[in-house]
Structures are given as C-alpha cells and as structure tokens.
Write a protein that holds these residues in place. Structure first.
Motif, PDB file in Angstrom:
ATOM      1  N   ALA A  63     -22.557 -37.321 -11.923  1.00 46.99           N
ATOM      2  CA  ALA A  63     -22.163 -35.974 -12.361  1.00 46.99           C
ATOM      3  C   ALA A  63     -23.215 -35.424 -13.320  1.00 46.99           C
ATOM      4  N   GLU A  64     -23.694 -36.284 -14.196  1.00 51.46           N
ATOM      5  CA  GLU A  64     -24.709 -35.873 -15.167  1.00 51.46           C
ATOM      6  C   GLU A  64     -26.013 -35.500 -14.471  1.00 51.46           C
ATOM      7  N   ILE A  65     -26.358 -36.253 -13.431  1.00 50.06           N
ATOM      8  CA  ILE A  65     -27.565 -35.925 -12.660  1.00 50.06           C
ATOM      9  C   ILE A  65     -27.439 -34.534 -12.045  1.00 50.06           C
ATOM     10  N   ARG A  66     -26.250 -34.237 -11.473  1.00 48.60           N
ATOM     11  CA  ARG A  66     -26.039 -32.908 -10.879  1.00 48.60           C
ATOM     12  C   ARG A  66     -26.135 -31.813 -11.942  1.00 48.60           C
ATOM     13  N   GLU A  67     -25.563 -32.089 -13.116  1.00 43.78           N
ATOM     14  CA  GLU A  67     -25.631 -31.136 -14.221  1.00 43.78           C
ATOM     15  C   GLU A  67     -27.077 -30.788 -14.573  1.00 43.78           C
TER      16      GLU A  67
END
Lengths: 107, 107
Positions: B94-98
């Motif tokens: 999720a953090e990568i997508r953010e």
DNA sequence: TGTAAAAATGCACAAATATGCATAAAAACA
DNA sequence: TGTTTTTATGCATATTTGTGCATTTTTACA
C-alpha cells in the motif's frame, strides 16, 4: 519466490516498528494524534532523539504529521499497524507462557 | 501504559523477524518444514551465518527445530507469524502505491 | 525586531548486529 | 576407527543503528 527488493522494504518497515523507543511511541499514539511536545515528556530520551524517531517513522510511511503553529502532530497512518501490534502482543505473551511452562517442568 | 519489559520483548521479537536474511528464511519456510541444508543453497550467505540466524529465531520462539541424523529441521512455530507476514506485505505494498501516486502528482 | 517555545540538524561517539573464515562438534556408516 | 555430511562456534571485523550535546530553524507573538 518473493522479490528481493520487496524483502528489503518489508525489513525496513518492520525494523522501523521494532525499535523499542519507536514501539513505545506507537503504543502512545494508539489513542490518537499527539504533538511531539506531548510525546517527549513520556520518554526518557533526548528531544533530538525522539524527533529523529518520529521523522524516521514518517519517512517509512508509518506516521502522518502536520504542523500547527510551533507544534508538529503525529498519528498512525495505517490502521493495520494496530492489528500488527496486537498480533505481536499475543505472540509474545504466548511465548512468555510457554517459557514459564518449560521452566516449571525443569524445576 | 504498557510495561517496559514487555516493550523490550516485543521489540526483540519483531527485530528477529525484521532482519532481511531472516525474513527471507521465513518466507521460504511458509510452505512447511525444511532442513538447514535445503535453506542454505537458497541464500547467498555463508553457512555459519544462516545457522546463527536459525538459532536466533529458535531462541526467540519463532521457529521450532528437531534433528534427524545429521540434519536439523526448522519450521515456523506459531501460525500467527503467517498473519503477521501477510499484514506487513499488505502495508508495504500500500505504501509503495502511495509513493507512486505522490510521484505522479509531482511529475 | 526581540524573545520564547517547539522541532530539526550537524557532529562525534557508543552500542548493537551481522558477516566470513577457519575450525570444531555431532551423527551416520563403511 | 576413519571418513563424510551437516551443523555449530570462536574470533576478528565491518556495518548499521541509536544516542546526547550543542546549535539552528521555524513559528507565533509581545
């Protein structure tokens, strides 16, 4: 087979949570947003240290922050962090019980 | 207010999982028990290093082991470790997508 | 513009972790 | 008992991580 890059990221993420001072901060942030000035007196360490730990967790995407005047407020970004903390808590407590049981057998 | 001793234990437990080589070993152990001799060729590091990492995770209560002849087999002790790994995986992705989203806005 | 409060940063140092190499120990078996 | 395979350990070193002190930066406001 998990990608090596992802392993490194997950490692950094976990390490960011695992360090004792940071873990303590996370527990303190469980009941909501706090400014750094409220966190510092709860800790035994230097202000600079706490500031760095907070910045680090923010950089890792674990915390969100915003400034209000001279104060900077921090909060846990992803609710799943709470689940993670709860899981670890359960596992460690189970392990403590296991050790007690083994100690009893040996006694 | 969480006890300081418990914080230290939870910290050690998380650190034992967080280190990249150990994390990789845990992923490899997801599909069941393996002997050290099967783990070593999957890793780039020295045998002594892997041995120490395995011992460490055993000491922390993350792995169980038993010897069969010259071989020592390791497996994940507590199923909740799988949930923990899954959680971290979700959060990091999720953090990568953010980050990708933020990068796009700045471009 | 001077002062105060809160947070961030440069720097040096301490402590904890991880690593490889060489060697030893444990187990099986000819 | 000698040899082979697998795992563990002693030792030295490298790397990473955490820490405090002093100083600076940021913001508000008299």
């Amino acid at each position: 087979m998990i990608e090596s890059n992802l392993i490194e990221l997950e490692s950094s993420y976990l390490k960011a949570i695992a360090q004792p001072t940071r873990l303590k901060i996370l527990y303190f942030l469980k009941d909501g947003e706090k400014c750094q000035c409220k966190i510092i007196p709860r800790m035994k360490e230097d202000q600079s240290n706490i500031s760095r730990h907070l910045t680090h967790m923010k950089d890792m995407g674990i915390l969100d922050s915003h400034r209000e005047g001279v104060s900077v407020y921090y909060k846990i970004r992803d609710k799943r962090v709470f689940s993670l903390l709860a899981l670890v808590d359960q596992m460690v407590k189970a392990e403590i019980r296991e050790r007690a049981k083994r100690a009893k057998v040996l006694a």
